[in-house]
Design a protein around this motif. Structure first.
Motif, PDB file in Angstrom:
ATOM      1  N   VAL A   1       0.909  -1.225   0.003  1.00 48.16           N
ATOM      2  CA  VAL A   1       0.039   0.145   0.088  1.00 48.16           C
ATOM      3  C   VAL A   1       0.869   1.338  -0.117  1.00 48.16           C
ATOM      4  N   GLU A   2       0.738   2.365  -0.878  1.00 49.87           N
ATOM      5  CA  GLU A   2       1.341   3.363  -0.941  1.00 49.87           C
ATOM      6  C   GLU A   2       0.534   4.750  -1.369  1.00 49.87           C
ATOM      7  N   ARG A   3       1.211   5.913  -0.896  1.00 50.58           N
ATOM      8  CA  ARG A   3       0.535   7.012  -1.369  1.00 50.58           C
ATOM      9  C   ARG A   3       0.824   7.634  -2.690  1.00 50.58           C
ATOM     10  N   GLY A   4      -0.242   8.141  -3.234  1.00 47.86           N
ATOM     11  CA  GLY A   4       0.178   8.880  -4.621  1.00 47.86           C
ATOM     12  C   GLY A   4      -1.260   9.198  -5.262  1.00 47.86           C
ATOM     13  N   ASN A   5      -1.015   9.745  -6.574  1.00 51.00           N
ATOM     14  CA  ASN A   5      -2.246  10.220  -7.196  1.00 51.00           C
ATOM     15  C   ASN A   5      -2.974   9.109  -7.965  1.00 51.00           C
ATOM     16  N   ILE A   6      -4.272   9.353  -8.136  1.00 55.45           N
ATOM     17  CA  ILE A   6      -5.101   8.346  -8.853  1.00 55.45           C
ATOM     18  C   ILE A   6      -5.876   9.004  -9.712  1.00 55.45           C
ATOM     19  N   ASP A   7      -5.843   9.014 -11.123  1.00 59.10           N
ATOM     20  CA  ASP A   7      -6.538   9.603 -11.970  1.00 59.10           C
ATOM     21  C   ASP A   7      -7.612   8.877 -12.200  1.00 59.10           C
ATOM     22  N   ILE A   8      -8.650   9.364 -12.179  1.00 62.81           N
ATOM     23  CA  ILE A   8     -10.197   8.657 -12.273  1.00 62.81           C
ATOM     24  C   ILE A   8     -10.794   9.584 -13.652  1.00 62.81           C
ATOM     25  N   GLY A   9     -11.259   8.385 -14.328  1.00 55.87           N
ATOM     26  CA  GLY A   9     -11.976   9.143 -15.529  1.00 55.87           C
ATOM     27  C   GLY A   9     -13.149   8.261 -16.095  1.00 55.87           C
ATOM     28  N   LEU A  10     -13.362   7.947 -17.261  1.00 51.12           N
ATOM     29  CA  LEU A  10     -14.310   7.269 -18.010  1.00 51.12           C
ATOM     30  C   LEU A  10     -13.668   6.306 -18.805  1.00 51.12           C
ATOM     31  N   SER A  11     -14.204   5.076 -18.781  1.00 51.10           N
ATOM     32  CA  SER A  11     -13.491   3.957 -19.566  1.00 51.10           C
ATOM     33  C   SER A  11     -14.724   3.862 -20.673  1.00 51.10           C
TER      34      SER A  11
END
Length: 470
Positions: free
Chosen positions: A108-118
């Protein structure tokens, strides 16, 4: 005979603790009960055998013979039943140990998660031109095949142009006829205008003469040699000639305007005929189907003798050195996509980045279409018609706990039971997961940064809470 109804909470086997205490207790109880049953069965059989020895001196009744046969069957049936029960329990017992090589672990790590449309998309050439038949005709010859690289001006196929060429020749004849009619009209108009101009000159000369006569009559009347009647007659004659001159002048002006209108109309007809001929000539030139640029021929109608209608597609040429991706998205997400949105394209293990370059404002079948301009439009994996996965970035979660995407993430956002490494064991833990993309899954609660988690499919171990690692 007695049955074992329980056992201590902790059983020692070869000096080591068994991690599956409940299952082990059931097996031990089953084995001891089977042994007790067997001991009781043997004791009863021994008593029965002694009793039979006393009864050997008298003949057995049918009932006693039946009981004797039943007693003979009890022993093998009981033995087989015990063996089947032990085998079933052993088969149903799941593996209690797992090797690290059989599972996938991730931290488990910390970071950015890009959320979008598939969604999905289709690869197509950036430049692709359809060649349509300019006339209704038949295919006479085909000069190229699909997959050929053609240069500018390369002939692709030949259509039957006999009817079109005959129409073009008739158009040329009509043009010449109209031009001759224009010349004839100019001659006729010139004749009419010259005649009217001569009449106008004569009228002016006559008016000048009548003016002189009027002046003379007035002079004679002033010296007493003339009469008032002759003066009035001279004035009437002069006024009449003046009106006739004015009428002729207006007739000449009107005739000039009529002639000009006739000329304009005739010239317009000739100009229209010339434009029609030029369009026909261009159609004939287009009917000699040639490539408009250097490209690859991706389609050609190669049925010699087949009829083609005007506007029917007969060839497609494409520039296969540069590609784009065309995708569709439900119109319910139209507010989440715009020109300039970042996009990730995935085909197999290959990923390409790009941006939305065009967004169709019209909805078709409940979907909106858009075009993606790739940052690397010449990637080797790209080819016409390739279906790809398209991920349109909508928002980003920054500095969030995240896990690599794996087969464990099946039902989307919600609660999961994941196995976490604690020493030499895997311990099941309730975890709440959030949104995800192709690479990462957001961890909302239940896990801490740095913990090792199984990200492979552990569905067959969902009944366990503690598994030992080898």
């Amino acid at each position: 005979m007695f049955l074992l109804s329980g056992c201590p909470q902790k059983v020692s086997i070869l000096g080591r603790d068994c991690p599956f205490l409940n299952t082990l207790k059931k097996i031990i109880i089953l084995i001891i009960n089977g042994l007790c049953f067997w001991y009781g069965f043997c004791f009863i059989k021994k008593v029965k055998k002694k009793r039979e020895q006393y009864l050997m001196d008298r003949p057995l009744t049918k009932k006693e013979q039946h009981q004797q046969r039943v007693r003979r069957l009890i022993k093998p049936v009981a033995l087989v039943s015990c063996l089947v029960a032990v085998a079933l329990v052993a088969i149903s017992l799941p593996a209690r140990r797992l090797s690290r090589n059989d599972i996938r672990l991730a931290a488990v790590e910390r970071g950015n998660i890009d959320i979008g449309l598939s969604t999905s998309g289709t690869v197509s050439p950036v430049y692709q031109e359809q060649i349509l038949s300019p006339i209704s005709s038949r295919i006479l010859e085909v000069y190229a095949r699909m997959g050929d690289t053609v240069e500018v001006g390369t002939s692709l196929l030949r259509l039957n142009l006999e009817n079109a060429e005959a129409d073009y020749q008739r158009g040329l004849d009509d043009l010449q006829l109209k031009e001759q009619r224009l010349k004839q009209l100019l001659i006729n108009q010139d004749t009419r205008l010259t005649d009217m101009q001569m009449r106008l000159r004569v009228a002016r000369m006559s008016l000048d003469q009548k003016r002189s006569q009027l002046v003379g009559e007035r002079y004679l009347d002033s010296i007493g040699s003339g009469t008032k009647e002759r003066v009035r007659q001279a004035e009437l004659t002069y006024n009449t000639a003046s009106l006739e001159l004015e009428q002729l002048q207006k007739q000449l002006d009107n005739e000039r305007r009529v002639c000009q209108a006739e000329l304009d109309m005739q010239r317009i007809e000739i100009d229209m005929q010339r434009k029609s001929l030029e369009a026909t000539r261009q159609t004939l030139a287009d009917a000699r189907i040639c490539s408009p640029r250097r490209a690859v021929l991706t389609f050609i109608k190669n049925d010699i003798g087949a009829s083609v209608s005007q506007g029917e597609q007969i060839a497609i040429i494409s520039d296969l050195s540069s590609y784009k991706v065309e995708g569709e998205l439900s119109d319910g997400y139209s507010d989440r996509i715009q020109v300039g949105s970042l996009v990730t394209i995935r085909s197999g293990k290959t990923r390409l980045s790009g941006t939305v370059s065009h967004l169709n404002p019209l909805t078709k079948g409940g979907s909106i279409s858009f075009t993606i301009r790739l940052d690397n439009p010449s990637h080797p994996i790209l080819r016409p018609g390739l279906r790809t996965e398209v991920f349109v970035l909508a928002r980003s979660h920054e500095n969030s706990l995240r896990l690599p995407m794996g087969t464990y993430y099946k039902k989307g956002k919600g609660s999961y039971k994941l196995f976490v490494v604690e020493g030499d064991r895997l311990v099941a833990r309730d975890v709440e997961l959030g949104e995800a993309n192709y690479d990462w899954v957001e961890v909302i609660r239940g896990l801490d940064e740095g913990e090792q988690v199984v990200i492979s499919d552990m569905e067959k171990y969902q009944g366990h809470h503690n598994i030992r690692l080898k």
